[in-house]
Design a protein around this motif. Structure first.
Motif, PDB file in Angstrom:
ATOM      1  N   LEU A 114      -1.739   7.308  12.940  1.00  0.00           N
ATOM      2  CA  LEU A 114      -0.368   7.769  12.766  1.00  0.00           C
ATOM      3  C   LEU A 114       0.338   7.915  14.106  1.00  0.00           C
ATOM      4  O   LEU A 114       1.543   7.632  14.214  1.00  0.00           O
ATOM      5  N   ALA A 115      -0.403   8.327  15.128  1.00  0.00           N
ATOM      6  CA  ALA A 115       0.216   8.483  16.456  1.00  0.00           C
ATOM      7  C   ALA A 115       0.792   7.152  16.938  1.00  0.00           C
ATOM      8  O   ALA A 115       1.862   7.113  17.560  1.00  0.00           O
ATOM      9  N   TRP A 116       0.099   6.046  16.637  1.00  0.00           N
ATOM     10  CA  TRP A 116       0.616   4.730  17.043  1.00  0.00           C
ATOM     11  C   TRP A 116       1.868   4.375  16.238  1.00  0.00           C
ATOM     12  O   TRP A 116       2.830   3.816  16.778  1.00  0.00           O
ATOM     13  N   LEU A 117       1.864   4.706  14.949  1.00  0.00           N
ATOM     14  CA  LEU A 117       3.053   4.426  14.144  1.00  0.00           C
ATOM     15  C   LEU A 117       4.264   5.225  14.636  1.00  0.00           C
ATOM     16  O   LEU A 117       5.404   4.749  14.547  1.00  0.00           O
ATOM     17  N   VAL A 141       0.862  -1.186   0.000  1.00  0.00           N
ATOM     18  CA  VAL A 141       0.000   0.000   0.000  1.00  0.00           C
ATOM     19  C   VAL A 141       0.894   1.229   0.000  1.00  0.00           C
ATOM     20  O   VAL A 141       1.871   1.297   0.756  1.00  0.00           O
ATOM     21  N   LEU A 142       0.578   2.201  -0.850  1.00  0.00           N
ATOM     22  CA  LEU A 142       1.258   3.504  -0.849  1.00  0.00           C
ATOM     23  C   LEU A 142       0.184   4.574  -0.973  1.00  0.00           C
ATOM     24  O   LEU A 142      -0.571   4.585  -1.939  1.00  0.00           O
ATOM     25  N   LYS A 143       0.090   5.460   0.010  1.00  0.00           N
ATOM     26  CA  LYS A 143      -0.956   6.481  -0.041  1.00  0.00           C
ATOM     27  C   LYS A 143      -0.565   7.686   0.814  1.00  0.00           C
ATOM     28  O   LYS A 143       0.277   7.592   1.708  1.00  0.00           O
ATOM     29  N   ARG A 144      -1.220   8.804   0.513  1.00  0.00           N
ATOM     30  CA  ARG A 144      -1.029  10.004   1.319  1.00  0.00           C
ATOM     31  C   ARG A 144      -2.064  10.014   2.434  1.00  0.00           C
ATOM     32  O   ARG A 144      -3.247   9.780   2.211  1.00  0.00           O
ATOM     33  N   LEU A 145      -1.576  10.299   3.642  1.00  0.00           N
ATOM     34  CA  LEU A 145      -2.459  10.351   4.800  1.00  0.00           C
ATOM     35  C   LEU A 145      -3.145  11.712   4.908  1.00  0.00           C
ATOM     36  O   LEU A 145      -2.685  12.711   4.344  1.00  0.00           O
ATOM     37  N   ASN A 162      -9.203   9.887  10.978  1.00  0.00           N
ATOM     38  CA  ASN A 162      -7.772   9.601  10.830  1.00  0.00           C
ATOM     39  C   ASN A 162      -7.362   8.186  11.226  1.00  0.00           C
ATOM     40  O   ASN A 162      -6.167   7.890  11.346  1.00  0.00           O
ATOM     41  N   ILE A 163      -8.329   7.308  11.422  1.00  0.00           N
ATOM     42  CA  ILE A 163      -8.000   5.901  11.633  1.00  0.00           C
ATOM     43  C   ILE A 163      -7.649   5.283  10.292  1.00  0.00           C
ATOM     44  O   ILE A 163      -8.377   5.436   9.306  1.00  0.00           O
TER      45      ILE A 163
END
Length: 681
Positions: free
Chosen positions: A673-676, A559-563, A658-659
């Motif tokens: 993202l916070a978890w990453l 997977v490649l995507k913009r958050l 944002n999940i």
């Protein structure tokens, strides 16, 4: 003889059939002899009753229930399929298709590359010319005429002639064979080529059968596909049975489908009602969902399964191999996932299933049918929500089995996936570069971009298709290349690697990462590395280089995507599980104490500088020991501090809260993202 000529004026005058001597229409020295042996005419079929369908076992479920049908009026049907020389009196321009794919070159070979609308137009033209009522047969009329009072799978002594088997082996690319009509014996009513040669358009919209006894049925009142019958060349014999049902998008023209005609009034029977909505589309709320505010705290939820076995009363075609998923969020707060279900990835039984995680629910619904072109392989799907109220669905559709000669079809929904527009051919040529990949996105110009594998093999690159009018039409910036070369620093017209993830950089360039077509990383990243491709001209050309990431292989898709937050997200794999234990590659990660450790399996990487560096890398596990079934080609695996899911086809969407919703071939992961950004333990 004069009496016959008068009786069958359609064949002897309007269509120029030669019965008595060679002429300018004869294309070989023995063609007139072949025409004399055909004795082509319109045969009268008397009224009667028959059992339509079969017991519908397994992949032939749509042939059930077998039911009694009464044909109450006689009709005439052509003894053979319409030929090139006949059709081209109506449409001379059709000669351009003669010999395409090495098929149907001669005057008296069955015409192919005709759409349903083309067949109707021919009937209308002939009716006006002959002052008779010509039309396509209904599906019931076709099966009644094919069976000719038989109950077996084939109307000729219950089996195909040995000679016919010789042209029936499946080939990914069609093997050139003669489509000369009436090469093989007719059924007992004198009809040729009811099994094989070419498929034949029928009048009916495709739909499920009903059990009740019926008179002169005409199918459903509406649908997505028109029925074809009889099977064709380059097709396994099982698809040539009297009861076998196929269908195709009415606008499709391909090398397997032609038609024969009927003379007679159309039945006055009322059509059956439209099919009922599938389970994924039932009781769907249409109010716009108020998403919760994004959490600043780290979130990693317990993984759950999104693919489930359907219950017995579900009546969903569900097979052993469930794979190649796609996911999107909907404006009503639901998540919608689709994937293919099949016994064989090359199989014609393949169906696209759907499941819905309804807003506020903790478990996915049972699967139900989402998209199926009967007896066609439908490898490759994409879903995309544009954020403005429209869901887009793109899918590959084969002529038969396999996934090399795919056309691309598109649909859209404006009611959270409850109803969809009729399938439209986004790319009508059944060819390479049309194997749809999850990952449609919208550029800053407002254009839709759909990636598609450029080759059916394990490597060969990825193409893109672009729509500048919100999905109404699609263009492909690159030509088909059989053996592209991908080398660092060089340019080409395709993305390096299949199953590529593609996204747009802030400067307008496109960037992609792909599987296979690996590139040597040089001194900075020794060994073979995942290729990165960059285009500065919206996909017309790509420049190749090596990324820092290890390559991925069979059974793996990235997977490649913009958050939503602006960063770029890559999700991939550290190694392939089939590597030997003592040579597993793995990747180095850091824990909260900044101590390095080697991890294996699915990981996420985040870039804040448009893909130049990837400072955030995390193994996609919360460290808990779990025994999970990855489905697809993955099977069972164990998670731990050092091990995440080892392989799978990945797809992801990020909802407005944002999940990040990531699905593999069987499992739904949820994190932010916070978890990453946190260091793993």
């Amino acid at each position: 003889m004069k009496k016959r000529i008068k009786k069958h004026l359609f064949l002897s005058c309007a269509l120029g059939i030669v019965h008595f001597s060679t002429s300018a229409q004869v294309s070989s020295s023995n063609l007139s002899k072949e025409l004399n042996s055909i004795n082509q005419e319109m045969i009268t079929i008397s009224p009667g009753k028959f059992y339509m369908g079969s017991d519908g076992k397994g992949k032939n479920f749509d042939e059930a229930p077998a039911h009694v049908v009464h044909i109450t009026k006689s009709f005439k049907i052509s003894t053979t399929e319409i030929t090139n020389i006949q059709y081209e009196q109506f449409d001379p321009s059709h000669k351009q298709y003669r010999g395409k794919k090495g098929l149907s070159k001669g005057d008296n070979e069955a015409v192919i590359f005709v759409s349903y609308e083309d067949a109707l137009a021919f009937c209308k033209w002939l009716s006006k010319k002959e002052r008779k009522n010509y039309r396509l047969p209904t599906e019931a009329e076709w099966e009644y005429a094919c069976r000719a009072e038989t109950l077996s799978g084939f109307s000729m002594a219950g089996k195909l002639p040995k000679e016919l088997y010789k042209v029936q082996a499946f080939n990914r690319d069609p093997k050139p064979v003669s489509l000369q009509v009436a090469q093989f014996p007719p059924n007992q009513w004198g009809l040729y080529d009811m099994h094989g040669n070419v498929e034949e358009w029928c009048y009916d919209w495709y739909g499920s059968y009903v059990a009740e006894e019926q008179k002169d049925p005409v199918g459903r009142i509406s649908g997505e596909f028109r029925v074809t019958r009889g099977g064709s060349h380059n097709t396994p014999p099982e698809f040539l049975r009297s009861a076998n049902r196929m269908a195709m998008i009415p606008e499709d023209k391909n090398w397997m489908v032609g038609f024969r005609i009927v003379e007679g009034e159309f039945p006055t029977t009322k059509p059956l009602p439209a099919e009922k909505q599938k389970a994924y589309a039932l009781n769907v709320k249409q109010n716009e969902f108020k998403w919760p505010a994004p959490q600043k705290e780290a979130v990693f939820m317990e993984p759950i399964y999104y693919i489930k076995d359907p219950s017995c009363n579900n009546k969903t075609p569900f097979y052993l191999h469930n794979h190649c998923p796609v996911i999107t969020w909907c404006p009503n707060g639901d998540l919608l996932a689709i994937w293919f279900s099949t016994d064989d990835e090359s199989g014609r039984e393949m169906v696209i299933l759907a499941s819905r995680l309804r807003a506020g629910n903790t478990e996915w619904d049972e699967p139900s049918e989402f998209f199926r072109v009967p007896d066609r392989n439908v490898t490759g799907s994409s879903l995309f929500y544009d954020g403005k109220g429209t869901l887009f669905h793109m899918n590959g559709v084969e002529v038969a089995g396999g996934w090399k000669n795919l056309a691309m079809v598109s649909r859209f929904s404006t009611d959270n996936g409850v109803t969809w527009s009729k399938p439209q051919l986004a790319n009508s040529e059944h060819d390479m570069q049309n194997q749809v990949i999850a990952g449609m996105f919208s550029t800053k110009e407002g254009w839709l971009i759909q990636p598609a594998d450029a080759h059916p093999g394990q490597s060969g690159g990825t193409a893109i298709h672009i729509s500048k009018d919100n999905g109404k039409s699609w263009q492909k910036p690159s030509a088909i290349i059989e053996n592209p070369v991908f080398k660092s620093g060089e340019k080409g017209s395709l993305i390096a690697g299949i199953h590529a993830g593609v996204m747009q950089l802030k400067n307008g360039d496109l960037m992609a990462l792909g599987r296979n077509n690996d590139i040597d990383g040089g001194e900075r990243h020794p060994g073979l590395r995942m290729p990165v491709s960059v285009s500065k001209d919206m996909g017309k050309s790509w420049t190749y280089s090596a990324s820092e990431f290890l390559p991925i292989y069979a059974g793996q898709r990235l997977v490649l995507k913009r958050l939503n937050e602006g960063a770029i997200l890559l999700i991939s794999f550290t190694n392939h599980p089939r590597e030997k234990e003592d040579s597993r590659r793995g990747m180095i990660f850091k824990n909260k104490q900044e101590e390095p450790y080697k991890g294996y399996g699915m990981f996420a990487a985040v870039s804040f500088d448009e893909g130049k560096t990837w400072p955030v890398k995390r193994l996609l596990t919360d460290g808990k020991h779990r025994y999970l079934n990855g489905g697809g080609w993955t099977g069972f695996f164990e998670t731990s501090k050092f091990n995440a899911e080892p392989m799978g086809y990945l797809a992801a969407t990020q909802s407005p809260d944002n999940i990040i919703h990531l699905i593999s071939s069987n499992i739904h992961y949820r994190f932010n993202l916070a978890w990453l950004m946190e260091k793993g333990d």
